[in-house]
Design a protein around this motif. Structure first.
Motif, PDB file in Angstrom:
ATOM      1  N   VAL A 151     -18.104 -47.963 105.609  1.00  0.00           N
ATOM      2  CA  VAL A 151     -18.002 -47.061 104.463  1.00  0.00           C
ATOM      3  C   VAL A 151     -18.772 -47.671 103.294  1.00  0.00           C
ATOM      4  CG1 VAL A 151     -15.803 -46.082 105.193  1.00  0.00           C
ATOM      5  CG2 VAL A 151     -15.825 -48.136 103.763  1.00  0.00           C
ATOM      6  N   GLU A 179     -20.239 -40.891 102.442  1.00  0.00           N
ATOM      7  CA  GLU A 179     -19.431 -41.695 103.360  1.00  0.00           C
ATOM      8  C   GLU A 179     -19.774 -41.375 104.808  1.00  0.00           C
ATOM      9  OE1 GLU A 179     -15.493 -40.727 102.112  1.00  0.00           O
ATOM     10  OE2 GLU A 179     -15.434 -42.332 100.585  1.00  0.00           O
ATOM     11  N   SER A 235     -18.274 -45.455  94.286  1.00  0.00           N
ATOM     12  CA  SER A 235     -18.853 -44.582  95.316  1.00  0.00           C
ATOM     13  C   SER A 235     -19.168 -43.208  94.730  1.00  0.00           C
ATOM     14  CB  SER A 235     -17.884 -44.445  96.497  1.00  0.00           C
ATOM     15  OG  SER A 235     -17.733 -45.674  97.160  1.00  0.00           O
TER      16      SER A 235
END
Length: 341
Positions: A261, A251, A236
């Motif tokens: 998410v 997010e 991420s």
């Protein structure tokens, strides 16, 4: 729907700028049902509204057999082949004609935006129905009495609707399977080199940009990065860096627009890709796991089962069982495959 012994008579009403792909997908499927079975299971005719010459969306002129004025009265089902874009104009004469068909017990079907025409005439009120993903929102807003889904097709009593394109073939295979058995439907699918028959529970794949609009370019860019890196997943933090956002901002975008998410969304992408490989290739389970970013076979199997309810091996085993259960054609039937009609 009961299995039918009598010949089914289907009419196809071609609207101006109708989708040639959707129309062909429908009629070729019922033609193949006759050819594969060696029986006259279906008859079909084409209709134009006011003229017998109708132009498709690609400009191909199709000459129909009838107009509404002289259309057969004994049809079992009428399929409205709509244009690529739903028309908004009222057509009271067409609405009245469709209502008369309904009163005579003719099943009514909408292919692509043909669903919009049926809804406009009040003939989908209280029914489950679908339409091409680009028109789902407008159909829901304009006709709140219609139960609109995003599935490939819907069969609700005597109303059949599909999203268009190749989904018309899936809908026809479903109807053929209900009327004459899934073995015949499976053989037709094999003739079309179609890897599997999609069901009325399969969703349309709605492009992300169509779902969330154009106001979130960073989110779309992030998802595109995920789709391009299935074998070697990015973290991420890496995705956030490449799209020029903080991880927390990324997010927040996923939570607000996709109700999940980034890591969960990414995992679902990889697992759905894995399922496609299991269904459509002969790669080993280990190879598929590696192709979808899982370095450990046990981790792949556990994660897959947690999402789909079955392990990758069970998924493939079920696919094999379903294939083996199809009744093999005997020599006489194989000869009928070669018969010309």
């Amino acid at each position: 729907m009961q299995a039918s012994k009598k010949v089914q008579k289907y009419g196809f009403l071609l609207m101006p700028s109708f989708s040639m792909l959707a129309f062909s997908s429908a009629i070729e499927t019922i033609h193949m049902a006759n050819w594969v079975s060696g029986k006259d299971l279906y008859q079909f005719c084409t209709l134009g509204k006011n003229t017998k010459v109708v132009l498709s969306n690609s400009g191909v002129a199709t000459t129909t057999e009838y107009t509404l004025d002289d259309a057969p009265k004994d049809l079992d089902a009428l399929f409205i082949c709509g244009a690529s874009t739903a028309g908004q104009d009222d057509d009271l004469s067409l609405d009245a004609w469709l209502l008369s068909c309904s009163k005579r017990g003719i099943a009514l079907a909408g292919i692509c935006t043909g669903s919009h025409i049926l809804a406009r005439a009040g003939l989908l009120d209280g029914y489950r129905a679908t339409i091409h993903w680009g028109d789902i929102a407008s159909l829901r807003e304009a006709f709140p009495s219609v139960i609109v889904s995003s599935h490939l097709f819907e069969v609700d009593k005597d109303r059949y609707t599909c999203s268009g394109g190749s989904a018309a073939m899936d809908m026809m295979l479903f109807l053929i399977g209900k009327q004459h058995g899934m073995t015949l439907a499976s053989h037709i699918s094999e003739q079309f080199v179609c890897e599997r028959i999609r069901t009325n529970q399969d969703p349309q794949r709605i492009p992300l940009q169509a779902r969330i609009g154009t106001g979130q370019p960073k989110l779309i860019e992030a998802v595109q990065l995920m789709e391009a890196n299935i074998r070697e997943p990015l973290s991420s933090d890496d995705i956030a860096y490449h799209v020029g956002l903080s991880r927390r901002h990324l997010e927040r975008l996923f939570k607000q627009n996709l109700e999940t998410v980034p890591s969960r969304y990414y995992l679902e992408l990889r697992l759905k890709h894995a399922k496609q490989l299991i269904m459509q290739t002969d790669k080993s389970i280990l190879e598929i796991g590696q192709a979808c970013g899982f370095t450990s076979a046990p981790h792949f199997s556990t994660t897959y089962k947690g999402f789909f309810g079955v392990s990758p091996r069970e998924e493939r085993k079920n696919l094999t069982i379903n294939f083996d259960n199809a009744v093999h054609l005997d020599k006489k039937t194989r000869q009928l495959w070669r018969k010309k009609f």
